[in-house]
Scaffold this motif. Structure first.
Motif, PDB file in Angstrom:
ATOM      1  N   GLU A 150     100.523 -62.103  53.103  1.00 15.23           N
ATOM      2  CA  GLU A 150     101.113 -60.979  52.547  1.00 15.23           C
ATOM      3  C   GLU A 150     101.880 -61.337  51.267  1.00 15.23           C
ATOM      4  OE1 GLU A 150     104.275 -57.303  53.722  1.00 15.23           O
ATOM      5  OE2 GLU A 150     103.599 -58.559  55.079  1.00 15.23           O
ATOM      6  N   GLY A 151     101.541 -60.577  50.145  1.00 14.10           N
ATOM      7  CA  GLY A 151     102.170 -61.085  48.657  1.00 14.10           C
ATOM      8  C   GLY A 151     101.731 -61.881  47.671  1.00 14.10           C
ATOM      9  N   ALA A 152     100.634 -62.576  48.443  1.00 18.76           N
ATOM     10  CA  ALA A 152      99.918 -63.586  47.707  1.00 18.76           C
ATOM     11  C   ALA A 152      98.912 -62.795  46.407  1.00 18.76           C
ATOM     12  CB  ALA A 152      99.044 -64.306  48.530  1.00 18.76           C
ATOM     13  N   PRO A 153      98.736 -63.630  45.398  1.00 19.62           N
ATOM     14  CA  PRO A 153      97.873 -63.021  44.523  1.00 19.62           C
ATOM     15  C   PRO A 153      96.402 -62.691  45.118  1.00 19.62           C
ATOM     16  CG  PRO A 153      99.210 -64.768  43.565  1.00 19.62           C
ATOM     17  CD  PRO A 153      99.251 -64.882  44.898  1.00 19.62           C
ATOM     18  N   VAL A 154      95.709 -61.567  44.598  1.00 20.00           N
ATOM     19  CA  VAL A 154      94.409 -61.271  45.069  1.00 20.00           C
ATOM     20  C   VAL A 154      93.529 -62.181  44.197  1.00 20.00           C
ATOM     21  CG1 VAL A 154      92.598 -59.659  45.061  1.00 20.00           C
ATOM     22  CG2 VAL A 154      94.992 -59.021  45.746  1.00 20.00           C
ATOM     23  N   LYS A 155      92.815 -63.003  45.129  1.00 20.29           N
ATOM     24  CA  LYS A 155      91.793 -63.846  44.181  1.00 20.29           C
ATOM     25  C   LYS A 155      90.386 -63.535  44.829  1.00 20.29           C
ATOM     26  CE  LYS A 155      94.517 -67.864  43.568  1.00 20.29           C
ATOM     27  NZ  LYS A 155      94.939 -69.231  43.732  1.00 20.29           N
ATOM     28  N   TYR A 156      90.404 -63.216  46.150  1.00 18.06           N
ATOM     29  CA  TYR A 156      88.922 -62.866  46.694  1.00 18.06           C
ATOM     30  C   TYR A 156      88.969 -61.636  47.587  1.00 18.06           C
ATOM     31  CZ  TYR A 156      88.936 -67.900  46.060  1.00 18.06           C
ATOM     32  OH  TYR A 156      88.868 -69.253  45.607  1.00 18.06           O
ATOM     33  N   VAL A 157      87.799 -61.103  47.788  1.00 20.10           N
ATOM     34  CA  VAL A 157      87.407 -59.856  48.595  1.00 20.10           C
ATOM     35  C   VAL A 157      86.768 -60.552  49.784  1.00 20.10           C
ATOM     36  CG1 VAL A 157      86.091 -57.889  48.619  1.00 20.10           C
ATOM     37  CG2 VAL A 157      87.557 -58.093  46.840  1.00 20.10           C
ATOM     38  N   TYR A 158      87.100 -60.462  50.904  1.00 21.94           N
ATOM     39  CA  TYR A 158      86.259 -60.798  51.947  1.00 21.94           C
ATOM     40  C   TYR A 158      85.456 -59.863  52.782  1.00 21.94           C
ATOM     41  CZ  TYR A 158      89.952 -64.334  51.551  1.00 21.94           C
ATOM     42  OH  TYR A 158      90.787 -65.284  50.880  1.00 21.94           O
ATOM     43  N   HIS A 159      84.325 -60.472  53.491  1.00 22.44           N
ATOM     44  CA  HIS A 159      83.482 -59.664  54.294  1.00 22.44           C
ATOM     45  C   HIS A 159      83.481 -60.502  55.493  1.00 22.44           C
ATOM     46  CE1 HIS A 159      79.030 -58.504  55.562  1.00 22.44           C
ATOM     47  NE2 HIS A 159      79.992 -57.522  55.974  1.00 22.44           N
ATOM     48  N   VAL A 160      83.811 -59.581  56.749  1.00 21.21           N
ATOM     49  CA  VAL A 160      83.691 -60.165  58.039  1.00 21.21           C
ATOM     50  C   VAL A 160      82.284 -60.105  58.453  1.00 21.21           C
ATOM     51  CG1 VAL A 160      84.750 -60.060  60.366  1.00 21.21           C
ATOM     52  CG2 VAL A 160      86.017 -59.267  58.525  1.00 21.21           C
ATOM     53  N   THR A 161      81.969 -61.430  59.129  1.00 18.70           N
ATOM     54  CA  THR A 161      80.683 -61.421  59.518  1.00 18.70           C
ATOM     55  C   THR A 161      80.490 -61.849  60.916  1.00 18.70           C
ATOM     56  OG1 THR A 161      80.241 -63.928  58.866  1.00 18.70           O
ATOM     57  CG2 THR A 161      79.652 -62.172  57.227  1.00 18.70           C
ATOM     58  N   ARG A 162      81.564 -62.366  61.626  1.00 21.75           N
ATOM     59  CA  ARG A 162      81.700 -62.691  63.003  1.00 21.75           C
ATOM     60  C   ARG A 162      83.184 -62.784  63.430  1.00 21.75           C
ATOM     61  NH1 ARG A 162      78.941 -68.559  65.086  1.00 21.75           N
ATOM     62  NH2 ARG A 162      77.349 -67.386  64.177  1.00 21.75           N
ATOM     63  N   GLY A 163      83.174 -62.416  64.770  1.00 24.18           N
ATOM     64  CA  GLY A 163      84.757 -62.584  65.221  1.00 24.18           C
ATOM     65  C   GLY A 163      85.482 -61.274  65.020  1.00 24.18           C
ATOM     66  N   ALA A 164      86.933 -61.550  64.790  1.00 22.80           N
ATOM     67  CA  ALA A 164      87.716 -60.417  64.552  1.00 22.80           C
ATOM     68  C   ALA A 164      88.973 -60.941  64.029  1.00 22.80           C
ATOM     69  CB  ALA A 164      88.090 -59.723  66.069  1.00 22.80           C
ATOM     70  N   LEU A 165      89.375 -60.165  63.022  1.00 16.55           N
ATOM     71  CA  LEU A 165      90.758 -60.673  62.661  1.00 16.55           C
ATOM     72  C   LEU A 165      91.858 -59.418  62.557  1.00 16.55           C
ATOM     73  CD1 LEU A 165      88.855 -61.441  58.816  1.00 16.55           C
ATOM     74  CD2 LEU A 165      89.725 -62.979  60.716  1.00 16.55           C
ATOM     75  N   ARG A 166      93.243 -59.769  62.494  1.00 12.35           N
ATOM     76  CA  ARG A 166      94.470 -59.154  62.556  1.00 12.35           C
ATOM     77  C   ARG A 166      94.820 -58.829  61.448  1.00 12.35           C
ATOM     78  NH1 ARG A 166      95.685 -61.702  67.679  1.00 12.35           N
ATOM     79  NH2 ARG A 166      96.353 -63.392  66.321  1.00 12.35           N
ATOM     80  N   VAL A 167      95.158 -57.651  60.826  1.00 11.54           N
ATOM     81  CA  VAL A 167      95.751 -57.293  59.703  1.00 11.54           C
ATOM     82  C   VAL A 167      97.123 -56.940  59.991  1.00 11.54           C
ATOM     83  CG1 VAL A 167      95.897 -55.754  57.733  1.00 11.54           C
ATOM     84  CG2 VAL A 167      93.633 -56.443  58.782  1.00 11.54           C
TER      85      VAL A 167
END
Length: 169
Positions: free
Chosen positions: A55-72
């Motif tokens: 949180e708060g880091a500069p945006v460098k990438y856009v991500y696409h989830v292909t496997r598993g699960a991520l917590r926001v």
């Protein structure tokens, strides 16, 4: 494994990974999404609990989830952590308009994402109307999810507000 992990696993399909991965967890990847066919990405494997975005880091990438699960997650004023949603295969994230990530993102279970350079993706969106339309659809889906989430949060807080109203009378 816990019931929560089992329910996350049931939401994800480990056979959806578009590529095999080398031992470093990174490799060049051409998008499995047809509309991103001209944009190279890098596949990254995450262990459970591994943080991907701060949180708060500069945006460098856009991500696409292909496997598993991520917590926001988002940090609260009292130092607590609020889990706002779960990202599963097919989800995208990292479209921060203020140039900083507004949430942290970590692997809820082992996961694989493909990351795309945000500046390169922005250029592709500007020059290719098909890609622009696809990301407009993604943005609209995100707005629906956020609106539903806001309603659920409001409904959850309603009994607390009623209780507070009664005690202040």
């Amino acid at each position: 494994s816990s019931d929560w992990q089992d329910s996350v696993l049931s939401l994800t399909n480990p056979t959806t990974s578009p590529t095999s991965h080398d031992t470093s967890g990174y490799q060049t990847h051409v998008a499995d999404c047809d509309f991103l066919r001209d944009l190279p990405g890098v596949s990254q494997t995450l262990r459970r609990g591994e943080k991907l975005v701060h949180e708060g880091a500069p945006v460098k990438y856009v991500y696409h989830v292909t496997r598993g699960a991520l917590r926001v997650t988002q940090l609260l004023h009292d130092g607590g952590r609020y889990i706002s949603r779960l990202l599963v295969p097919g989800d995208y994230f990292g479209f921060a308009s203020n140039h900083r990530y507004i949430h942290s993102v970590e692997a809820a279970i082992a996961a694989v994402v493909v990351r795309y350079s945000k500046p390169e993706l922005d250029q592709l969106i500007e020059r290719d109307p098909d890609v622009s339309r696809e990301f407009l659809k993604i943005a609209c889906r995100e707005l629906v999810i956020i609106a539903k989430h806001a309603v659920l949060l409001g409904a959850r807080r309603a009994p607390e507000r009623r209780s507070e109203e009664h005690t202040s009378e």
